[in-house]
Design a protein around this motif. Structure first.
Motif: not given
Length: 224
Positions: A174-199
């Motif tokens: 279950f969690i591996n599917e969510w990790i894969d899903f997260t990487n798929e939908v977040c692969k083209d983030l801007s630096e601003k988007e990335k930092q917001k999600l990390i926060s």
């Protein structure tokens, strides 16, 4: 470097504290006070009810069938699988499950779930992923750690079912599917988007640690 690697790196100091937390260590060796565990279960059962609502907001804010289904299946898994172990333990403690739903939320629980719901209301579906992921991922992280490092206590451990739930192949899948899903939908983030999600991920991770502190304190609700 995958995006989830960035998420983990941004919070690994907090996650290290999960594994060294006395509540977790005492679950591992079976010495945790059962009354503390019961109070934790009640609060976590209430938490899961609110947590499911955040997944449902992910359904609303998704714009593809695939994404909608991911959040829908996540909510379904919480309601029908994860809560089953809680219910089993709570019944063993002679708790009426219908009455548990009417118990009061501890202020730590209320603060954490309010934060998640605020993100779900104001953010997009990627922000919802960032706020829900620490819970599911960290429980898998903890469960597998306990399974690997406390096996000598396994046979007579009252908390074996809890450990088995979060270290199981099904939960890991279950969690591996969510990790894969997260990487798929977040692969083209801007630096601003990335930092917001990390926060967001880091703040939710801190709330997870607060939840363990609340659980180990084992006190009654601090307000009426």
């Amino acid at each position: 470097m995958l995006f989830t690697d960035h998420l983990f790196e941004g919070s690994k100091d907090i996650w290290g504290n999960y594994l060294n937390h006395p509540f977790i260590k005492e679950i591992g060796n079976g010495s945790l006070d059962k009354e503390k565990f019961k109070k934790y279960l009640i609060q976590d059962y209430l938490y899961l009810k609110e947590y499911t609502k955040v997944y449902c907001m992910g359904v609303i804010k998704s714009d593809t069938i695939k994404n909608i289904n991911m959040f829908y299946e996540g909510a379904n898994g919480i309601l029908n699988d994860e809560t089953a172990n809680h219910i089993s333990y709570l019944k063993g403690f002679k708790e009426n499950i219908l009455e548990v739903e009417n118990y009061q939320y501890h202020k730590t629980n209320e603060s954490y779930t309010s934060y998640m719901k605020s993100i779900s209301m104001t953010g997009d579906f990627k922000e919802i992923i960032a706020v829900i992921l620490p819970c599911t991922w960290s429980y898998s992280y903890i469960g597998r750690y306990l399974k690997e490092n406390y096996s000598e206590f396994e046979n007579n451990n009252f908390y074996k079912s809890w450990i088995d739930t979060y270290s199981s192949e099904e939960y890991t899948k279950f969690i591996n599917e969510w990790i894969d899903f997260t990487n798929e939908v977040c692969k083209d983030l801007s630096e601003k988007e990335k930092q917001k999600l990390i926060s967001i991920f880091r703040k939710a991770s801190i709330y997870e640690l607060d939840f363990w502190d609340m659980a180990y304190d084992g006190s009654e609700l601090s307000y009426v």
